[in-house]
Design an enzyme around this catalytic site. Sequence first.
Site, short mmCIF file in Angstrom:
data_model
loop_
_atom_site.label_atom_id
_atom_site.label_comp_id
_atom_site.label_asym_id
_atom_site.label_seq_id
_atom_site.Cartn_x
_atom_site.Cartn_y
_atom_site.Cartn_z
N LYS A 135 -16.56 75.36 137.90
CA LYS A 135 -15.34 75.47 137.96
C LYS A 135 -14.75 76.93 137.78
O LYS A 135 -15.09 77.30 136.89
CB LYS A 135 -14.60 74.59 137.19
CG LYS A 135 -13.04 74.62 137.11
CD LYS A 135 -12.55 73.67 136.14
CE LYS A 135 -10.88 73.51 136.20
NZ LYS A 135 -10.38 72.71 135.09
N LYS A 168 -17.36 76.55 133.20
CA LYS A 168 -16.10 76.71 133.32
C LYS A 168 -15.83 78.14 133.11
O LYS A 168 -15.60 78.78 131.82
CB LYS A 168 -15.27 75.67 132.55
CG LYS A 168 -13.70 75.61 132.72
CD LYS A 168 -13.26 74.70 131.99
CE LYS A 168 -11.59 74.40 132.10
NZ LYS A 168 -11.33 73.30 131.32
#
Length: 324
Positions: A248, A195
């Site tokens: 992500k 992330k």
Amino acid sequence: MNYSFDRHRRLRNSKGMRDLVRETHVHTKDLIYPIFVMDGNDIKNPVNSMPGVYQWSLDRVDAEAAEAVEKGIQAIILFGVPAHKDAVGTSAYDTEGIVQRATRQIKANHPELTVIADTCLCQFTDHGHCGVVQDGQILNDESLDLLVKTAVSQAEAGADIIAPSNMMDGFTTAIRQGLDEAGFKHVPVMSYSVKYSSAFYGPFRDAAHSSPQSGDRKTYQMDPANRREAFREARSDVEEGADFLIVKPALSYLDIIRDVREREELPIVAYNVSGEYSMVKAAAQNGWIDEEAVVMEKMVSMKRAGADLILTYFAKDVADWLNK
């Protein structure tokens, strides 16, 4: 004329031929649909920065879940917008918290739907950070204890998958151990493993009311310039007991999806984040692009890069286009 060369166009000369040899496919079952749920009654709040996305109150969220099911979507992920926030995110692990109540309600009415619970503190803390803050520092290990409590409470409410998104070191092993000790060895962990600290998250923070009140998240989310760091993060989560790995954002990190795919065997989830969604919606509303064509090209790019699943705010639109 006597030319000698490869005739690649033979396999492109009709739609039927192109469909026959297509290498990458997007299916409705690949999609995970995010839903924002909040306290209150008869609420369908539009998220201004995300056209077509709403915050739903409990009395209306079932209709949204039912629509997803009708379109063939098999999984949703719940993000809570609580009525109460405090320094330690108490509402995140309250058994009567908004995510817990929504999970129980949706699972009771749609038992066939896979409900994923986002496991973080940022929406529930008054400072907007994903952990405990002391003297301006985000404390790692102290945050883990609260994240474990959150995950266990979500599993107790009936969540099928726990999806920790906080990026504290050791969050996967802590949550896995906590779930096991609480009797939830069967509940998988979908880790936000890779992330990045991305500028593409802005509209989500509008939807979830989760912007940091001071500082930023760069001490725990990853530097967008780093590639090899993603391999270390993913490997740690595999070793700590993750069952899925999320990358992500998706579009600016397709190379990372491919890299992780080539190194790890767990299912990979591409998170097509809010900024990626809103840019397309804005361009489409201005008539600058063909929304369906652009979105489906994006979906294919994520699958082609190696994603098994796609978490996207376009899920209902994609399902409609696939079901035509």
